[in-house]
Structures are given as C-alpha cells and as structure tokens.
Write an enzyme that holds these catalytic residues in place. Structure first.
Site, PDB file in Angstrom:
ATOM      1  N   ARG A 167     -83.796 -64.831  68.126  1.00  0.00           N
ATOM      2  CA  ARG A 167     -82.879 -65.509  67.917  1.00  0.00           C
ATOM      3  C   ARG A 167     -81.756 -64.948  68.960  1.00  0.00           C
ATOM      4  NH1 ARG A 167     -83.746 -61.540  62.238  1.00  0.00           N
ATOM      5  NH2 ARG A 167     -84.701 -63.504  61.145  1.00  0.00           N
ATOM      6  N   LYS A 202     -96.717 -62.902  46.961  1.00  0.00           N
ATOM      7  CA  LYS A 202     -96.597 -62.659  45.233  1.00  0.00           C
ATOM      8  C   LYS A 202     -95.671 -64.146  45.093  1.00  0.00           C
ATOM      9  CE  LYS A 202     -94.534 -58.352  44.621  1.00  0.00           C
ATOM     10  NZ  LYS A 202     -93.283 -57.325  44.176  1.00  0.00           N
ATOM     11  N   GLY A 231     -90.478 -65.761  58.323  1.00  0.00           N
ATOM     12  CA  GLY A 231     -90.424 -65.089  58.702  1.00  0.00           C
ATOM     13  C   GLY A 231     -92.754 -64.842  58.770  1.00  0.00           C
ATOM     14  N   GLY A 249     -85.866 -66.047  54.536  1.00  0.00           N
ATOM     15  CA  GLY A 249     -85.251 -66.910  52.540  1.00  0.00           C
ATOM     16  C   GLY A 249     -84.170 -68.272  53.171  1.00  0.00           C
TER      17      GLY A 249
END
Ligand code: AMP
Length: 390
Positions: free
Chosen positions: A35, A197, A349, A372
């Site tokens: 990052r 999920k 991710g 996200g």
C-alpha cells in the site's frame, strides 16, 4: 469527469493527501509495503511539484482512541529506512502541534499525521472534526481507494470542506478500470466469484449479471448453488437461508442470458482442512466437505475463460490458505496470467494475495487495492468518496 491531481497547480500549496497506509504490522514493523508503494506516485508528484505534502491515513481499528499499538510512526520510520523519500511525523492529526509542524516544513517536504482513527469523529464524518482536520490545507487529494466506499471525515468530509480537490493517481487508475468494466466491457466478459458467502457477494453477483456473459462460481458459495440444484454436498459449508437468493440469481441470469457455471469435481476432506481426498463427481459423499475445486472444474473453467476479452475475479476457489486446498485458486491465477487478449481485473482481498502467492501479479492488467471498495464499485457503479471529487 474525474478531476485528477495532474489537473491542479500544487506549487506553493499545502496539500492534504488521504493515503491508505493501513498496512500489516508485525512486531512494530511494516510486514507488507504494497500500500505504501502504491501511494508513491501521487506523493512524489505532489512533492516534486513544490507543495507542502501532508499525508493522512488510518491504521487498524483503534476505535476512536489514542492507542499506540496503531501508531503510524512505524510507517514513517519504514519510509525513511527504505529511503523512499524523507518524511517527518507528527503525533497528532489535528491541533496546534500539526499547525506548527506544517509551518516548519519547506515546500517539497512530506509530513505524515498520526492515525486519523484516534479520533471518534473520523469514522462518523463529524463536521467539527472535519473542520479541525481540514483547517490548514489549500488542496485535498484522495488516493485511498481502499476506503473510498466509507464516508469518513478524511475520505468524504474533507472533499466537501476543501474547495480544490482531486483524485490521486491510484484512485484515478482504479476508477478507470472499474468504470470500464461497468460501462463498456469488451465481450465475452467472464466474472469469477468465489469466497465464503453468497450473502456477502449477492449485490455484486446481481450487478455482474447485468454486464457479464458468464459467471464461474467457486469457493464455499459453490456448495449452496450445488445444493440448490439438488446435488449432495456432504458437510460442505452451505447457507441454507440463501436458497431464495440463489433462485433469484438464476431467474435474473436466465432473463439476461448469462450462464452460471458450477464446479464439476472437488477436493474434499472428512474434516475442515483434514487430509485431502479427490471427489471426481459433482455430488459429494456424506461426511465429506468440499474445500477446493478439482481438476475437471479447472479444465472446464479454462475452456470458458480462453475466448474472454474481459475477466473479473473476486474470491478464492477454495481454502487456499492451506496448501492442500490451494490448487484450484492458483490454477485460476495461472490461467488468467496467460490470457493474452483479455483485460483481467482482480478485485481485492484474498484473490489478490492468491495472485501474488502464485507469482503472476505482473501479468494481470489491474489488481485492485480495495476489497470492499472494489465490490461496492461494481455493485453500485460508483463510490461516494470518488463521486464527491467529480
Ligand atoms: P471471502 O472473504 O468471502 O472472499 O472468502 C474468503 C474465504 O473463503 C477464505 O478464507 C477461504 O478459506 C474461504 N473458503 C473458500 N472456499 C471455502 C470452502 N470450500 N469451505 C470453507 N471456506 C472456504
């Protein structure tokens, strides 16, 4: 049009750059500097333009309190140690100490503020906090793509508070790729969606059905799809309360002529991450759980991916953290790295760490820095903290 840092005259200005220095820290040392490296282009551009460059970021979740376990000083030390550029650190992000530190800077200097989340106002986008945070700057730059889905003081409030504002190079690049995917993707367009999920990714799957031609499912969520289709899934992770969601996904996919593809075989085990066993059928025997996609699935997915011009990947194909169940995920990474005619975007991710672990990141057109944020970009077609810059 998104205004970008290059459109602004920064010389002699005090420039606040919201960066994403939320890096992993182990034993008070930065353990992965991705990052920081991603933010260099924007920081150096502002520095070399002759601005006083003040960097703000969060690190971890200190929950609105000063907790030195989350100090950004470790990042300033790391940047100096690596000689990326000289950077000073001030142990607050608002108030007189910051004011004095900025006064003491020369144009071309860089200063890092202490963790913005040491104040509760940051995550609440509190007006008073925003006013204190923004008190000293002429220009606001957002280069923190990974937090651009969150309306916080430093990501949203400041963009309203400071009149002159723009996106940094990283945000510009991310927005370019995601805008292209949503608005004008080259076809055929395949979306590979994996991970744990369905409920976490339902919004994204729904939006992808609007733009993609084929969807390839992997990871634990594949077992909910398989169960919906009356295959036995043994003790695999299944979201029984998501069956209605799956039905709606199929209905929408039918209307839009989008094919949804499921694994044809699996690597299973009698317990979570126990000894791996090949299951060459779609159905999984009782007492076994699916933990990765098998070779036939990889081959079938490869056939579907080869003609594609656009591929988006989010979420691993199995429990790739364990070597025994990583092959499906790494095989997909490998296939994507060899697609010569496709724009491949890996969204955030776990799929990003899979691509890195597989050693193919340099072959991928775009690896998003936001998990996200990238999902919300696809789901809603925009992010609030980028919209506010437009
Ligand atoms: P997500 O954050 O939703 O992308 O999910 C990533 C997580 O899903 C990783 O930690 C994987 O280990 C996990 N995962 C992937 N496949 C399976 C599976 N078949 N069973 C259980 N967990 C899985």
């Amino acid at each position: 049009m998104l205004k970008v840092i290059k459109d602004l005259d920064l010389k002699g200005k005090k420039v606040f750059i919201r960066v994403d220095f939320n890096v992993p820290v182990k034993d008070c040392k930065v353990s992965d500097d991705t990052r920081i490296v991603e933010a260099l282009e924007t920081i150096l551009y502002a520095k070399n333009s002759g601005a006083k460059v003040i960097l703000g970021s969060h690190l971890g979740r200190p929950k609105g309190e000063k907790n030195l376990d989350y100090t950004l000083k470790v990042v300033a030390d790391y940047i100096n140690e690596k000689k990326f550029f000289d950077i000073k650190f001030v142990d607050d992000c608002i108030g007189v100490d910051v004011e004095h530190a900025i006064e003491a800077m020369n144009y071309g200097d860089v200063l890092l503020l202490e963790n913005l989340r040491f104040y509760k106002g940051e995550e609440k986008n509190d007006k008073d906090f925003t006013a204190q945070l923004g008190a000293f700057y002429d220009v606001y730059i957002n280069d923190a793509f990974g937090t651009s889905h969150r309306k916080h003081s430093s990501t949203y409030g400041l963009a309203e508070f400071i009149k002159i504002k723009a996106a940094g190079f990283l945000v510009e690049k991310e927005a370019k790729y995601f805008d292209a995917i949503i608005k004008s993707p080259a076809h055929p367009f395949a979306a590979i969606v994996g991970g744990a999920k369905i409920s976490d990714k339902i919004g994204v799957i729904n939006s992808l059905i609007d733009v993609a031609d084929i969807i390839l499912i992997g990871g634990a969520m594949a077992y909910t799809f398989l169960k919906y289709n009356d295959y036995s899934v043994g003790t695999s992770m299944v979201e029984d309360d998501a069956m209605d969601t799956v039905r709606k996904i199929y209905e929408k996919a039918d209307q839009k002529n989008v094919s949804i593809n499921l694994p044809l075989d699996h690597i299973v085990s009698d317990k979570f991450c126990g000894d791996p066993v090949i299951c060459s059928e779609i159905s999984i025997p009782d007492n076994y759980m699916g933990l990765d996609i098998g070779e036939r699935s990889v081959a079938a997915y490869k056939e579907l991916l080869l003609p594609c011009k656009t591929v988006l990947w989010n979420g691993p194909m199995g429990v790739f953290e364990s070597d025994a169940y990583a092959k499906g995920t790494f095989s997909i990474a490998d296939i994507l790295s060899k697609l010569d005619n496709a724009t491949v975007i890996v969204g955030g991710g776990d799929s990003v760490s899979a691509v890195k672990k597989a050693g193919v990141s340099d072959k991928i057109a775009h690896i998003s820095t936001g998990g996200g944020a990238s999902l919300e970009y696809i789901e809603f077609g925009k992010l609030p903290c980028i919209e506010v810059l437009r």
